[in-house]
Design an enzyme around this catalytic site. Structure first.
Site, PDB file in Angstrom:
ATOM      1  N   SER A 102      21.412  50.247  63.678  1.00 13.73           N
ATOM      2  CA  SER A 102      20.814  48.941  63.965  1.00 13.73           C
ATOM      3  C   SER A 102      20.582  48.221  62.655  1.00 13.73           C
ATOM      4  O   SER A 102      20.532  48.829  61.577  1.00 13.73           O
ATOM      5  CB  SER A 102      19.478  49.126  64.697  1.00 13.73           C
ATOM      6  OG  SER A 102      18.734  47.926  64.729  1.00 13.73           O
TER       7      SER A 102
ATOM      8  N   TYR B 292      11.241  53.449  65.526  1.00  9.88           N
ATOM      9  CA  TYR B 292      12.619  52.992  65.722  1.00  9.88           C
ATOM     10  C   TYR B 292      13.327  52.819  64.379  1.00  9.88           C
ATOM     11  O   TYR B 292      14.445  53.303  64.167  1.00  9.88           O
ATOM     12  CB  TYR B 292      12.603  51.666  66.498  1.00  9.88           C
ATOM     13  CG  TYR B 292      13.969  51.132  66.850  1.00  9.88           C
ATOM     14  CD1 TYR B 292      14.664  51.627  67.945  1.00  9.88           C
ATOM     15  CD2 TYR B 292      14.570  50.113  66.103  1.00  9.88           C
ATOM     16  CE1 TYR B 292      15.915  51.130  68.291  1.00  9.88           C
ATOM     17  CE2 TYR B 292      15.812  49.610  66.427  1.00  9.88           C
ATOM     18  CZ  TYR B 292      16.483  50.125  67.525  1.00  9.88           C
ATOM     19  OH  TYR B 292      17.725  49.637  67.868  1.00  9.88           O
TER      20      TYR B 292
END
Length: 243
Positions: free
Chosen positions: A142, A155
């Site tokens: 990401s 995350y």
């Protein structure tokens, strides 16, 4: 890889979003596609959709945070389609919280899927790909694996780790003169279901407050989802870039 036609591809988190779009794109290129996911009904629909388009596809129920489940997935794929030469370790969950408020259950859940899912996938599929000396591994990280965004601590940590794992593996394969390729995907906002990841959170890793939102929080969440739909990149665009 120079030729993918009739070869096998595995995509974890393949029942929807980026995973399903990658599956479709690889199937269009002539690959036999194995979609793995934890959501059985959605997985079955995705496989039927691919088959309806004339592609060779199979679905495998898999919890990537469980090494036994990943190893069983490998056995099923090899039995039906042969050993995958393209492995897309794409399964992931989204979770928003400050580090000070994140619970141990939050960390275990996010790391189990986003980080251990990649580790389990590599441990299970990399040896065969290296032995074939042909193939490609795609790891979905990401933009949060490159930039530390506030209130996404668990995350961010998993995605930074995936970027490092991908870069390290790439360097190791180069020093071995291997023909196996490695790619790391670091998208920004993409219109997927990752923002509703709590739907798949295991019961033993739930917090007592999980799913309890105030009216203001629900309105903010709804506004954010509307913005995502209107502005985020579409999964098919990402899949084309991956291909």
């Amino acid at each position: 890889m120079k030729e993918v036609n009739k070869e096998t591809a595995l995509i974890t988190g393949g029942a929807s979003g980026i995973g399903l779009s990658m599956g479709k794109r690889l199937a269009e290129a002539g690959m036999k596609v194995a979609l793995a996911d934890i959501e059985i009904p959605v997985l079955e629909e995705a496989v039927e959709e691919l088959k309806g388009l004339g592609h060779k596809a199979m679905g495998v129920h898999c919890d990537v945070s469980d090494i036994t489940s990943v190893e069983e997935m490998k056995t099923q794929i090899e039995k039906e389609f042969g050993s995958p030469k393209v492995v897309c370790l794409n399964a992931g969950v989204g979770f928003g919280s400050s580090i000070s408020e994140a619970t141990i259950s939050d960390w275990e859940w996010v790391m189990g899927v986003n980080l251990w899912g990649v580790i389990h996938g590599l441990n299970t599929f990399l040896p065969a790909i290296k032995e074939m000396d042909e193939g490609h591994i795609v790891m979905t990280a990401s933009i949060a694996g490159l930039i530390s965004v506030p209130n996404l601590g668990p995350y961010n940590a998993t995605k930074f780790a995936v970027v490092s794992i991908a870069e390290t593996l790439r360097q190791e394969l180069l020093t071995e003169n291997s023909n196996v390729g490695v790619s790391c995907l670091c998208p920004g906002f993409v219109s997927t279901n990752i923002f509703n990841s709590e739907r798949n959170r295991p019961e033993d890793l739930l917090n007592s407050s999980t799913g309890d939102f105030t009216e203001d929080e629900l309105l903010l969440r709804e506004a954010f989802m509307e913005w995502i739909v209107a502005n985020a990149k579409q999964p098919d665009e990402v899949a084309e870039l991956v291909y």
